[in-house]
Design a protein around this motif. Structure first.
Motif, PDB file in Angstrom:
ATOM      1  N   CYS A  58       9.494  23.945  -9.559  1.00 47.38           N
ATOM      2  CA  CYS A  58       9.385  22.500  -9.735  1.00 47.38           C
ATOM      3  C   CYS A  58      10.780  21.931  -9.950  1.00 47.38           C
ATOM      4  CB  CYS A  58       8.487  22.186 -10.927  1.00 47.38           C
ATOM      5  SG  CYS A  58       7.919  20.480 -11.016  1.00 47.38           S
ATOM      6  N   LYS A  59      11.156  20.992  -9.122  1.00 48.86           N
ATOM      7  CA  LYS A  59      12.493  20.440  -9.175  1.00 48.86           C
ATOM      8  C   LYS A  59      12.413  18.934  -9.335  1.00 48.86           C
ATOM      9  CE  LYS A  59      16.646  19.936  -6.328  1.00 48.86           C
ATOM     10  NZ  LYS A  59      17.289  20.291  -5.033  1.00 48.86           N
ATOM     11  N   MET A  60      13.385  18.352 -10.011  1.00 44.59           N
ATOM     12  CA  MET A  60      13.379  16.921 -10.192  1.00 44.59           C
ATOM     13  C   MET A  60      14.144  16.236  -9.062  1.00 44.59           C
ATOM     14  SD  MET A  60      14.867  14.539 -13.279  1.00 44.59           S
ATOM     15  CE  MET A  60      13.575  14.978 -14.426  1.00 44.59           C
ATOM     16  N   ALA A  61      13.509  15.209  -8.495  1.00 42.06           N
ATOM     17  CA  ALA A  61      14.192  14.336  -7.546  1.00 42.06           C
ATOM     18  C   ALA A  61      14.329  12.987  -8.226  1.00 42.06           C
ATOM     19  CB  ALA A  61      13.377  14.197  -6.263  1.00 42.06           C
ATOM     20  N   THR A  62      15.548  12.545  -8.421  1.00 45.43           N
ATOM     21  CA  THR A  62      15.741  11.258  -9.072  1.00 45.43           C
ATOM     22  C   THR A  62      15.305  10.133  -8.136  1.00 45.43           C
ATOM     23  OG1 THR A  62      17.988  10.925  -8.249  1.00 45.43           O
ATOM     24  CG2 THR A  62      17.726  12.194 -10.299  1.00 45.43           C
ATOM     25  N   GLN A  63      15.090   8.975  -8.716  1.00 46.01           N
ATOM     26  CA  GLN A  63      14.717   7.814  -7.911  1.00 46.01           C
ATOM     27  C   GLN A  63      15.810   7.513  -6.893  1.00 46.01           C
ATOM     28  OE1 GLN A  63      11.671   5.836  -8.165  1.00 46.01           O
ATOM     29  NE2 GLN A  63      12.546   5.481  -6.145  1.00 46.01           N
ATOM     30  N   ASP A  64      17.049   7.679  -7.293  1.00 44.19           N
ATOM     31  CA  ASP A  64      18.160   7.437  -6.368  1.00 44.19           C
ATOM     32  C   ASP A  64      18.129   8.414  -5.200  1.00 44.19           C
ATOM     33  OD1 ASP A  64      19.083   5.329  -7.855  1.00 44.19           O
ATOM     34  OD2 ASP A  64      20.615   6.492  -8.930  1.00 44.19           O
ATOM     35  N   GLU A  65      17.773   9.674  -5.472  1.00 44.97           N
ATOM     36  CA  GLU A  65      17.699  10.675  -4.405  1.00 44.97           C
ATOM     37  C   GLU A  65      16.583  10.346  -3.414  1.00 44.97           C
ATOM     38  OE1 GLU A  65      19.372  14.769  -6.495  1.00 44.97           O
ATOM     39  OE2 GLU A  65      17.283  14.181  -6.795  1.00 44.97           O
ATOM     40  N   ILE A  66      15.446   9.925  -3.949  1.00 40.70           N
ATOM     41  CA  ILE A  66      14.326   9.550  -3.072  1.00 40.70           C
ATOM     42  C   ILE A  66      14.699   8.335  -2.235  1.00 40.70           C
ATOM     43  CG2 ILE A  66      11.952   8.710  -3.008  1.00 40.70           C
ATOM     44  CD1 ILE A  66      11.403  10.359  -5.508  1.00 40.70           C
ATOM     45  N   ASP A  67      15.300   7.332  -2.874  1.00 43.23           N
ATOM     46  CA  ASP A  67      15.707   6.127  -2.145  1.00 43.23           C
ATOM     47  C   ASP A  67      16.757   6.453  -1.086  1.00 43.23           C
ATOM     48  OD1 ASP A  67      13.987   4.587  -3.614  1.00 43.23           O
ATOM     49  OD2 ASP A  67      15.510   3.905  -5.050  1.00 43.23           O
ATOM     50  N   SER A  68      17.665   7.361  -1.409  1.00 45.18           N
ATOM     51  CA  SER A  68      18.691   7.768  -0.457  1.00 45.18           C
ATOM     52  C   SER A  68      18.064   8.471   0.747  1.00 45.18           C
ATOM     53  CB  SER A  68      19.703   8.693  -1.135  1.00 45.18           C
ATOM     54  OG  SER A  68      20.660   9.167  -0.200  1.00 45.18           O
ATOM     55  N   ALA A  69      17.078   9.344   0.470  1.00 45.90           N
ATOM     56  CA  ALA A  69      16.379  10.038   1.559  1.00 45.90           C
ATOM     57  C   ALA A  69      15.623   9.054   2.441  1.00 45.90           C
ATOM     58  CB  ALA A  69      15.428  11.082   0.982  1.00 45.90           C
ATOM     59  N   LEU A  70      14.980   8.074   1.815  1.00 43.87           N
ATOM     60  CA  LEU A  70      14.264   7.055   2.576  1.00 43.87           C
ATOM     61  C   LEU A  70      15.222   6.239   3.432  1.00 43.87           C
ATOM     62  CD1 LEU A  70      11.626   5.724   0.005  1.00 43.87           C
ATOM     63  CD2 LEU A  70      11.146   6.807   2.205  1.00 43.87           C
ATOM     64  N   GLY A  71      16.408   5.984   2.894  1.00 41.44           N
ATOM     65  CA  GLY A  71      17.408   5.232   3.651  1.00 41.44           C
ATOM     66  C   GLY A  71      17.802   5.935   4.940  1.00 41.44           C
ATOM     67  N   LYS A  72      17.738   7.269   4.949  1.00 40.88           N
ATOM     68  CA  LYS A  72      18.061   8.041   6.147  1.00 40.88           C
ATOM     69  C   LYS A  72      16.875   8.149   7.098  1.00 40.88           C
ATOM     70  CE  LYS A  72      21.383  10.890   3.577  1.00 40.88           C
ATOM     71  NZ  LYS A  72      21.702  12.267   3.081  1.00 40.88           N
ATOM     72  N   VAL A  73      15.668   8.102   6.545  1.00 41.16           N
ATOM     73  CA  VAL A  73      14.460   8.350   7.345  1.00 41.16           C
ATOM     74  C   VAL A  73      13.861   7.075   7.937  1.00 41.16           C
ATOM     75  CG1 VAL A  73      12.049   9.114   7.194  1.00 41.16           C
ATOM     76  CG2 VAL A  73      13.875  10.483   6.142  1.00 41.16           C
ATOM     77  N   LEU A  74      13.766   6.016   7.150  1.00 40.36           N
ATOM     78  CA  LEU A  74      13.053   4.811   7.575  1.00 40.36           C
ATOM     79  C   LEU A  74      13.586   4.172   8.857  1.00 40.36           C
ATOM     80  CD1 LEU A  74      12.222   3.023   4.179  1.00 40.36           C
ATOM     81  CD2 LEU A  74      10.696   4.331   5.673  1.00 40.36           C
ATOM     82  N   PRO A  75      14.898   4.159   9.103  1.00 37.86           N
ATOM     83  CA  PRO A  75      15.368   3.559  10.360  1.00 37.86           C
ATOM     84  C   PRO A  75      14.737   4.176  11.605  1.00 37.86           C
ATOM     85  CG  PRO A  75      17.200   3.854   8.857  1.00 37.86           C
ATOM     86  CD  PRO A  75      16.030   4.546   8.234  1.00 37.86           C
ATOM     87  N   HIS A  76      14.407   5.459  11.543  1.00 39.58           N
ATOM     88  CA  HIS A  76      13.771   6.125  12.685  1.00 39.58           C
ATOM     89  C   HIS A  76      12.357   5.584  12.923  1.00 39.58           C
ATOM     90  CE1 HIS A  76      17.070   8.885  13.076  1.00 39.58           C
ATOM     91  NE2 HIS A  76      16.908   9.365  11.843  1.00 39.58           N
ATOM     92  N   PHE A  77      11.745   5.031  11.867  1.00 33.49           N
ATOM     93  CA  PHE A  77      10.403   4.453  11.978  1.00 33.49           C
ATOM     94  C   PHE A  77      10.457   2.944  12.259  1.00 33.49           C
ATOM     95  CE2 PHE A  77       9.651   8.381   9.756  1.00 33.49           C
ATOM     96  CZ  PHE A  77       8.399   8.793  10.157  1.00 33.49           C
ATOM     97  N   GLY A  78      11.658   2.413  12.371  1.00 31.75           N
ATOM     98  CA  GLY A  78      11.799   0.986  12.623  1.00 31.75           C
ATOM     99  C   GLY A  78      11.461   0.134  11.423  1.00 31.75           C
ATOM    100  N   VAL A  79      11.633   0.694  10.215  1.00 30.28           N
ATOM    101  CA  VAL A  79      11.275   0.002   8.978  1.00 30.28           C
ATOM    102  C   VAL A  79      12.497  -0.061   8.068  1.00 30.28           C
ATOM    103  CG1 VAL A  79       9.803   0.065   6.926  1.00 30.28           C
ATOM    104  CG2 VAL A  79       8.886   0.779   9.133  1.00 30.28           C
ATOM    105  N   LYS A  80      12.722  -1.213   7.464  1.00 28.75           N
ATOM    106  CA  LYS A  80      13.854  -1.366   6.556  1.00 28.75           C
ATOM    107  C   LYS A  80      13.524  -0.889   5.147  1.00 28.75           C
ATOM    108  CE  LYS A  80      16.036  -5.277   8.929  1.00 28.75           C
ATOM    109  NZ  LYS A  80      16.501  -6.688   8.797  1.00 28.75           N
ATOM    110  N   GLU A  81      12.323  -1.189   4.707  1.00 23.92           N
ATOM    111  CA  GLU A  81      11.962  -0.861   3.324  1.00 23.92           C
ATOM    112  C   GLU A  81      10.464  -0.638   3.221  1.00 23.92           C
ATOM    113  OE1 GLU A  81      12.583  -2.665  -1.214  1.00 23.92           O
ATOM    114  OE2 GLU A  81      13.077  -3.858   0.557  1.00 23.92           O
ATOM    115  N   MET A  82      10.073   0.297   2.363  1.00 22.67           N
ATOM    116  CA  MET A  82       8.663   0.567   2.115  1.00 22.67           C
ATOM    117  C   MET A  82       8.080  -0.440   1.126  1.00 22.67           C
ATOM    118  SD  MET A  82       7.897   4.615   1.706  1.00 22.67           S
ATOM    119  CE  MET A  82       7.200   5.551   3.049  1.00 22.67           C
ATOM    120  N   LYS A  83       6.792  -0.720   1.284  1.00 25.01           N
ATOM    121  CA  LYS A  83       6.085  -1.518   0.298  1.00 25.01           C
ATOM    122  C   LYS A  83       5.843  -0.671  -0.954  1.00 25.01           C
ATOM    123  CE  LYS A  83       3.710  -3.906   4.059  1.00 25.01           C
ATOM    124  NZ  LYS A  83       2.434  -4.078   4.782  1.00 25.01           N
TER     125      LYS A  83
END
Length: 491
Positions: free
Chosen positions: A28-53
């Protein structure tokens, strides 16, 4: 997100000041909110989305934390984005991740639509069982990240059950989970007369993949169905629940009784198509049986043969290549397609763009299916119209909740939402109703002085109304229409 108990379930979701725990590799490893947001910042553009609801993020965090989740979110909300981003986000957080996802899906058209979208996302391999021999082989070899399949495959096919059990599966998604109750059980609540009995056995996936978390998604689920489904799926005690109202305030509800004869009842539609042609509002028209779809399509095209490019029909027996052409036309706002006459095979997650009008000819048997069909349009947030047409025979096969929507003289929206909302939510909804954009009953009582109609409602407004009579409540067993196969399917 509400904190869950880590003491009860070590790998359960746990919110701290710094972030969220997620499980992988038996640790079990901790992912900080910043790490999750950073990962989303790399992934979401491929889905054509700027930000998740907000709710999409909550679902994703549940999956990262290996926690079960049940989410009821409105049609067009973007439920699939929450789980489709899981694997690429997980791999950004942990480059050694090799887990897979199984998506239990009720309709082939929905599976094809989602796999087609994922084909453009780098680093994700998605396929659905049955598309081709080669893709089926890739699934069995473990080369596919997101595997789509029907309940008949996942729990009803022994060979596929055995093949899939060999794979490392992190997440099981039950898409459109309300079908467990509406399709997996008959009207008497048992499997005896079930449309597709294997829907009632989806809960077996928990025993087939004991280490996987479960995400159950739906746009339309009554409080009663939710309780039944939670039991069927054997969800864990600390399951995270997200429940948003399925009410879409931008869709006006208009109910009208029409003559029993299709040619008389729908002459206004043919006239509108003839006069407006490519300017006719893009419309989806639901019929409850393949027979009625064929009858309606034949009537329209025989009356106006030059409209064959503007009008099409879609049901479970439509050839696959034709289905794909129609689905593409539904996505393309520049398409010449103006009217699709269809059964429920066209629905539940299919991407429909630029359609703000729906006709429901012959009411569904329950409010879940009614809300599903209404919710196919108005996805862009523009004002939309749902024209609910019935004749003196249609209501005989409906449950009480549906008959109330069609027959009561009070707000249609309040009646429709009664089965889906809590008392508090209904009280809040009552404060929003009463305007001319709510329903035909509210429009009649509206005094704003600015009432207006969308084009489809204008076309129908000139039709002489048919008065309701006692036959609507008849308990006669001589029904106007029956299904050739006992139900609509698409698997």
């Amino acid at each position: 997100m509400t904190a869950q108990s880590n003491a009860r379930r070590p790998n359960g979701i746990h919110q701290s000041d710094n972030g969220y725990y997620f499980a992988y590799g038996g640790t079990c490893k901790m992912a900080t909110q910043d790490e999750i947001d950073s990962a989303l910042g790399k992934v979401l553009p491929h889905f054509g989305v700027k930000e998740m609801k907000k709710q999409q993020k909550e679902i994703l965090k549940c999956l990262l934390a290996d926690s079960d989740c049940v989410a009821t979110l409105p049609t067009g909300f973007g439920k699939s984005l929450a789980f489709q981003t899981y694997i690429p986000v997980r791999r950004v957080l942990d480059s050694t991740h090799t887990g897979r996802m199984i998506v239990c899906c009720p309709l082939v058209s929905l599976m094809h639509d989602q796999v087609d979208k994922l084909s453009s996302i780098p680093g994700i391999a998605a396929a659905y069982r049955g598309f081709s021999e080669s893709s089926d082989k890739l699934i069995q070899e473990g080369s596919v990240d997101i595997i789509y399949a029907s309940p008949e495959t996942l729990v009803g096919d022994p060979l596929w059950r055995t093949a899939l059990q060999k794979l490392k599966v992190d997440v099981i998604v039950i898409d459109e989970f309300h079908t467990i109750a509406t399709w997996g059980h008959g009207s008497d609540g048992t499997e005896k007369e079930a449309f597709r009995k294997w829907f009632a056995h989806i809960g077996e996936l928990r025993s087939l993949f004991p280490d996987a978390c479960i995400l159950a998604l739906s746009a339309t689920c009554t409080t009663q169905i939710r309780k039944r489904v939670l039991k069927v799926l054997s969800l864990k005690e600390n399951t995270y629940v997200i429940n948003m109202s399925p009410n879409k305030t931008n869709i006006k509800l208009v109910v009208a009784k029409v003559p029993n004869t299709v040619e008389i009842a729908m002459s206004w539609l043919v006239d509108g198509l003839r006069d407006l042609k490519n300017h006719f509002p893009r419309t989806v028209m639901y019929c409850q049986t393949i027979r009625d779809v064929t009858r309606m399509y034949t009537y329209i095209t025989e009356e106006q043969p030059d409209l064959v490019k503007q009008v099409d029909m879609f049901h479970s027996h439509t050839p696959q290549d034709k289905k794909m052409d129609i689905l593409q036309g539904l996505k393309d706002t520049s398409s010449s397609l103006r009217l699709v006459v269809c059964t429920s095979a066209l629905g539940m997650g299919v991407d429909i763009a630029g359609f703000d009008s729906v006709i429901i000819y012959g009411n569904p048997g329950n409010t879940v299916d009614l809300v599903q069909e209404i919710g196919r349009v108005g996805r862009g947030g523009h004002m939309a119209i749902a024209l609910l047409l019935h004749n003196s025979f249609h209501l005989r096969k409906s449950d009480t909740e549906v008959r109330n929507v069609y027959q009561l003289t009070e707000c249609r929206r309040m009646s429709l939402m009664t089965s889906f909302l809590t008392v508090k939510q209904l009280d809040e909804l009552k404060l929003e109703t009463g305007c001319h954009t709510c329903c035909d009953i509210c429009a009649e009582a509206c005094s704003c002085g600015k009432c207006s109609m969308l084009k489809l409602e204008e076309l129908f407004a000139g039709v002489e109304p048919v008065l309701s009579d006692s036959s609507d409540n008849s308990s006669s067993t001589d029904f106007y229409y029956t299904s050739d196969s006992g139900g609509e399917s698409d698997f």
